[in-house]
Design a protein around this motif. Structure first.
Motif, PDB file in Angstrom:
ATOM      1  N   TRP A 150       0.716  -1.180   0.037  1.00  0.00           N
ATOM      2  CA  TRP A 150      -0.100  -0.058   0.148  1.00  0.00           C
ATOM      3  C   TRP A 150       0.924   1.126  -0.003  1.00  0.00           C
ATOM      4  CZ3 TRP A 150       0.259   3.397   4.225  1.00  0.00           C
ATOM      5  CH2 TRP A 150       0.875   2.742   5.360  1.00  0.00           C
ATOM      6  N   ASN A 151       0.420   2.141  -0.662  1.00  0.00           N
ATOM      7  CA  ASN A 151       1.292   3.383  -0.749  1.00  0.00           C
ATOM      8  C   ASN A 151       0.187   4.658  -0.768  1.00  0.00           C
ATOM      9  OD1 ASN A 151       2.900   5.589  -1.317  1.00  0.00           O
ATOM     10  ND2 ASN A 151       3.633   4.832  -3.308  1.00  0.00           N
ATOM     11  N   GLU A 152      -0.038   5.285   0.241  1.00  0.00           N
ATOM     12  CA  GLU A 152      -1.158   6.391   0.574  1.00  0.00           C
ATOM     13  C   GLU A 152      -0.759   7.551  -0.300  1.00  0.00           C
ATOM     14  OE1 GLU A 152       2.435   7.782   3.227  1.00  0.00           O
ATOM     15  OE2 GLU A 152       1.486   5.965   2.765  1.00  0.00           O
ATOM     16  N   ASN A 153       0.544   7.625  -0.907  1.00  0.00           N
ATOM     17  CA  ASN A 153       0.698   8.887  -1.735  1.00  0.00           C
ATOM     18  C   ASN A 153       0.153   8.672  -3.251  1.00  0.00           C
ATOM     19  OD1 ASN A 153       2.560  10.351   0.043  1.00  0.00           O
ATOM     20  ND2 ASN A 153       4.015   8.583  -0.199  1.00  0.00           N
ATOM     21  N   GLN A 154      -0.351   7.549  -3.469  1.00  0.00           N
ATOM     22  CA  GLN A 154      -0.852   7.414  -4.668  1.00  0.00           C
ATOM     23  C   GLN A 154      -2.623   7.319  -4.397  1.00  0.00           C
ATOM     24  OE1 GLN A 154       1.817   4.047  -6.736  1.00  0.00           O
ATOM     25  NE2 GLN A 154       0.023   3.288  -5.785  1.00  0.00           N
ATOM     26  N   TRP A 155      -3.035   7.553  -3.235  1.00  0.00           N
ATOM     27  CA  TRP A 155      -4.474   7.768  -2.922  1.00  0.00           C
ATOM     28  C   TRP A 155      -4.793   9.211  -3.080  1.00  0.00           C
ATOM     29  CZ3 TRP A 155      -4.327   4.771   2.587  1.00  0.00           C
ATOM     30  CH2 TRP A 155      -3.786   3.489   2.335  1.00  0.00           C
TER      31      TRP A 155
END
Length: 529
Positions: free
Chosen positions: A112-117
């Motif tokens: 998971w990568n919140e910078n892509q959300w």
């Protein structure tokens, strides 16, 4: 008996645009290069097989200088969160996955990568409790320096409001002091130490899945760090040795985490042991975290977190102790250091305790540096192990972390090369996609996958420089520049065959169209499209 390779453009990489018409190999080594007709005449009684490249392009075999092979296998076999663009997508995937599990079985997912959300807010334990209330959940961030777990996992690990942060880690808490389920760096170990060890059969299967995939990506080898995570040094090493070269030929260079360094010594092994396909490498040490979770150790505070300098994994005395331990056995070190303060501390120790046997230390990542650190790096015998794909995945959000002032010496690949600092390149898979063509594209274009803009354009590399990082660079860092990384007599017969000539590509967007046509290791086809 030998083999003749011809019929395409063959780059030797001895210098830009250096090509040869044909190659003759025997017993896994290059015997001679030159004119096809001349080689056929000279070795006509020895050639047992001839391979026509049919217009494809051959290079010295690509080697990933830094990845986690078994971790890559886990990503291929587990729930993969890396393509997801919102927290809701992640939670929905968890919700769906739980129905495939037995009661009490861990739900483990990667990437998971919140910078892509669309909304970068971190998921909490309470969010996961709603999605999966009965099974413990462990979601590993793409950088592998942070995890999110649910309340069931915290309960099993006995992590409560009273639990103290471990050295080198942080238990993120809410305003009431309650753990949110977000665990940074060494705090992850509080969870991972209670997981049931992977079975021998599953360990070998995961390793084999990874190696097969790496070969399909044109990689003839990789420098990996796995030996302390899957049941110990001997068990993990045996998993590799049961596969390499019995099932596949692939040159795995195995870094030895400091936690299992004594196990290696007690086994009577040392640097370079293990043969050409499972070779033991440098002592691996982590000195800081990652920029995504703001745990990379910086000289100045994070621009978007003014009280935070990051997290040193070890106290200074302990870090020095580990370096001294390696030097007791004349062993090189390979140290994860992302922030400029971490790079500086490691470089100072390398200067204080230099190797005297010709082996080479490496600093892995070196993403943020400053002018003082650059000067220090030029004084020591070190190779910087860089990951060009980080440019495509970290920009533009990383500018929020470091600010404009530090940007010119962030991911400063051209500066390193111009200053004469040796470099090798890898992917850090499973954190990034393992395909070396992605890294080559990022090195020459500096283009972000998030907004398609180029960042730090003065740090772009030429195509020759980029390809050299995955060939000559990966050979140099492990003292194999004399027999790997080039197409020359006396070098190993390791080749990567691509559908296109990378050196003729003008529009770097078309690198995405390049495919792997074949991977040859030790003179044998390990992958053929």
């Amino acid at each position: 008996m030998g083999k003749l390779w011809y019929g395409g453009k063959i780059y030797t990489l001895t210098e830009p645009n250096a090509t040869v018409e044909a190659i003759y190999t025997e017993n896994g080594s290059i015997v001679e290069i030159g004119n096809k007709v001349s080689l056929e005449r000279r070795y006509k009684n020895k050639i047992e097989a001839s391979y026509n490249l049919i217009g494809d392009t051959m290079y010295p075999g690509f080697v990933d200088s830094h990845l986690h092979i078994i971790g890559h296998g886990e990503k291929l076999t587990r729930l993969d969160l890396s393509p997801m663009t919102s927290a809701n997508q992640v939670l929905e995937a968890v919700r769906n996955k739980q129905h495939q599990l037995e009661h009490g079985e861990w739900l483990i997912a990667e990437g998971w990568n919140e910078n892509q959300w669309t909304n970068a807010k971190i998921i909490s334990r309470w969010d996961l409790d709603k999605a999966c209330p009965k099974n413990p959940v462990l979601l590993t961030r793409i950088c592998r320096h942070a995890v999110i777990v649910n309340s069931k996992a915290l309960e099993l690990a006995c992590i409560t409001k009273e639990t103290k942060d471990p050295q080198g880690g942080k238990i993120v808490r809410n305003e009431m002091g309650e753990p949110t389920g977000y665990l940074l760096d060494k705090a992850q170990d509080l969870i991972k130490q209670i997981l049931s060890p992977i079975s021998n059969s599953q360990l070998e299967k995961t390793t084999e899945v990874a190696i097969k995939d790496l070969l399909s990506k044109g990689l003839v080898g990789g420098h990996t760090e796995d030996l302390s995570y899957y049941g110990g040094f001997e068990r993990t090493l045996q998993a590799y040795q049961h596969i390499l070269p019995a099932k596949y030929k692939f040159r795995a260079h195995l870094l030895v985490h400091h936690l299992v360094f004594d196990d290696m010594i007690e086994s009577g092994l040392s640097y370079g042991d293990g043969g050409p396909f499972t070779t033991l490498g440098a002592m691996k040490i982590f000195s800081d975290g990652a920029l995504g979770g703001r745990t990379a150790w910086l000289t100045d505070v994070y621009t978007d977190d003014q009280d935070n300098y990051g997290i040193p994994i070890h106290e200074s005395d302990r870090l020095e102790e580990l370096v001294r331990k390696a030097r007791k056995y004349d062993h090189p070190i390979a140290v994860h250091a992302i922030g400029d303060k971490a790079v500086e501390e490691v470089a100072k120790l390398i200067k204080k305790y230099p190797l005297k046997n010709g082996k080479r230390d490496r600093i892995i990542h070196a993403q943020i540096i400053n002018k003082n650190v650059l000067s220090l790096l030029k004084e020591i015998n070190v190779v910087l192990d860089i990951q060009p794909s980080f440019v495509s995945s970290d920009f533009p959000w990383v500018l929020e972390r470091i600010g404009d002032e530090r940007a010119p010496l962030a991911y400063a690949w051209r500066t390193f090369i111009e200053e004469g600092i040796a470099c090798a390149a890898g992917s850090d898979a499973p954190i990034e996609e393992v395909n070396p063509l992605n890294g080559i594209k990022a090195a020459v274009s500096r283009q972000s996958d998030l907004d398609q803009q180029a960042y730090g354009e003065t740090q772009k590399l030429s195509m020759y420089e980029a390809v050299s990082l995955y060939t000559k660079g990966s050979a140099f860092v492990i003292n194999h520049e004399h027999d790997r990384g080039l197409i020359q007599p006396g070098y190993v017969a390791d080749f990567t065959i691509l559908s296109h000539d990378l050196f003729s590509i003008e529009n770097y967007e078309t690198i995405d169209e390049v495919t792997v046509k074949g991977t040859i290791v030790d003179g044998e086809w390990m992958y053929k499209a």
